[in-house]
Design an enzyme around this catalytic site. Structure first.
Site, PDB file in Angstrom:
ATOM      1  N   ILE A  85      43.148  41.389   3.528  1.00  0.00           N
ATOM      2  CA  ILE A  85      42.791  39.883   4.497  1.00  0.00           C
ATOM      3  C   ILE A  85      41.466  40.532   5.042  1.00  0.00           C
ATOM      4  O   ILE A  85      41.214  41.134   5.901  1.00  0.00           O
ATOM      5  CB  ILE A  85      44.010  40.400   6.048  1.00  0.00           C
ATOM      6  N   PRO A  86      40.602  39.422   4.356  1.00  0.00           N
ATOM      7  CA  PRO A  86      39.384  39.622   3.649  1.00  0.00           C
ATOM      8  C   PRO A  86      38.879  39.299   5.340  1.00  0.00           C
ATOM      9  O   PRO A  86      37.301  38.408   5.235  1.00  0.00           O
ATOM     10  CB  PRO A  86      39.058  38.897   3.052  1.00  0.00           C
ATOM     11  N   CYS A  87      38.463  39.804   6.866  1.00  0.00           N
ATOM     12  CA  CYS A  87      37.334  39.965   7.858  1.00  0.00           C
ATOM     13  C   CYS A  87      36.344  40.010   7.589  1.00  0.00           C
ATOM     14  O   CYS A  87      35.773  39.624   8.444  1.00  0.00           O
ATOM     15  CB  CYS A  87      38.392  40.200   8.745  1.00  0.00           C
ATOM     16  N   HIS A  88      35.860  40.830   6.264  1.00  0.00           N
ATOM     17  CA  HIS A  88      34.937  41.735   5.717  1.00  0.00           C
ATOM     18  C   HIS A  88      33.906  39.978   5.677  1.00  0.00           C
ATOM     19  O   HIS A  88      33.095  40.246   5.758  1.00  0.00           O
ATOM     20  CB  HIS A  88      34.618  42.021   4.775  1.00  0.00           C
TER      21      HIS A  88
END
Length: 353
Positions: free
Chosen positions: A316-319
């Site tokens: 889950i690419p919160c970056h």
């Protein structure tokens, strides 16, 4: 801190040639031995596939590697600062000691000065260095099926209760209570940006977090409470899947993941996390962009909170969420990791388009 893309083939060539042009600028972690070295190390050269390269010593330590005894990568900092040399010598001489600020004071040093010096030279404090080593060794020992006593010795604790207490802070349960039949199981997943803890049941992944994240113990406790204490050590198929897919991601072969996920959160946070998964690798969005994507353009702050509550990092690419002005903003795994992940994903941009 901004990172230039690492040309790992050039670094490996320098390692084989013992080329000094990268001295102090890059280090190599050898996965087959668990140690990290200078690129000029005189030891036998590892295979290319067993090498991971890091720009700082701190990142090597956070990734779970020990310093090489032949090339002594910690040596230059120790030679330049007698205080660092004193404490590193003491740490090496007493690996079974649980270090505290009181020990630092007893040796005649100011704890704040020590913290700044180690952070500046290595990227981690003296006490963090000791703690990471103990947790790493203890986790790996238990994962390999060793007894609690053996794991205690591997981790360098002077008492069984000391080890159980430290491990409980990470997983929320004393290691001696694991049965191997728990509904949820946790294992260590090595990555080029540091070791991660993965938790899964038989069908889906529930958590993937960097081992040094401060909020990890609370996240694990919440999972354990939700599973009525059924959280142990071991692997289910989703952890094998995420391990393989992360290897492909970091090798530049896999921009997306299809590991089944169980997302623990409110309906709003799950909507935000689903929107994050729609951001193509190699691209970024602002919090405002995500708010608009879920149909709530005024919910920017709530989106930021949901972004920070994500407990399945990278997948889950919160970056990929940055400030409206292009700044990196916060990242629980550390801004250096956020920048590194964004840099690694740049070559995916063309495929995404």
């Amino acid at each position: 801190m901004m990172f230039d893309a690492i040309n790992e083939d050039a670094l490996y060539d320098a390692l084989v040639a013992r080329d000094g042009q990268y001295e102090g600028r890059y280090f190599v972690g050898v996965t087959s031995t668990g140690i990290f070295c200078r690129l000029t190390c005189p030891a036998r050269k590892p295979l290319r596939e067993n090498c991971q390269f890091f720009p700082t010593i701190g990142q090597c330590i956070e990734a779970g590697f020990r310093p090489c005894k032949r090339c002594s990568p910690l040596g230059p900092a120790a030679e330049a600062d007698p205080m660092i040399a004193n404490l590193l010598t003491a740490l090496h001489a007493a690996p079974d000691h649980r270090w505290s600020e009181g020990d630092v004071i007893t040796r005649g040093f100011d704890p704040s000065t020590v913290r700044r010096a180690f952070k500046r030279q290595f990227g981690v404090t003296f006490l963090e260095m000791a703690r990471l080593n103990r947790l790493r060794d203890g986790f790996l020992a238990l994962k390999d099926g060793q007894s609690v006593i053996q794991a205690q010795l591997e981790a360098g604790f002077d008492s069984g209760s000391g080890f159980r207490t430290a491990f409980a802070k990470l997983l929320g349960v004393a290691p001696g209570s694991f049965t191997g039949k728990e509904h949820l199981r946790a294992d260590l997943v090595e990555t080029p940006v540091g070791p991660m803890v993965a938790v899964a049941d038989m069908t889906s992944l529930h958590l993937l977090e960097f081992m040094d994240r401060k909020g990890l113990p609370a996240e694990l406790k919440k999972l354990r409470d939700g599973a009525k204490g059924q959280l142990g050590l071991g692997r289910f198929t989703p952890i094998d899947q995420v391990t393989e897919q992360l290897e492909g991601f970091f090798d530049g072969r896999r921009p997306r993941f299809d590991v089944p996920l169980t997302m623990h959160g409110t309906p709003f946070t799950r909507r935000v996390w689903s929107a994050l998964r729609e951001i193509p690798a190699g691209q970024t969005r602002s919090y405002g962009d995500i708010a608009k994507a879920i149909g709530q353009p005024t919910a920017t702050r709530a989106v930021a909170r949901a972004n920070g509550a994500n407990q399945i990092a990278i997948l889950i690419p919160c970056h990929r969420v940055i400030g409206a002005d292009g700044s990196l903003t916060g990242y629980a795994g550390g801004l250096w990791r956020k920048q590194k992940l964004i840099e690694l994903e740049r070559h995916y941009a063309g495929a995404s388009a």
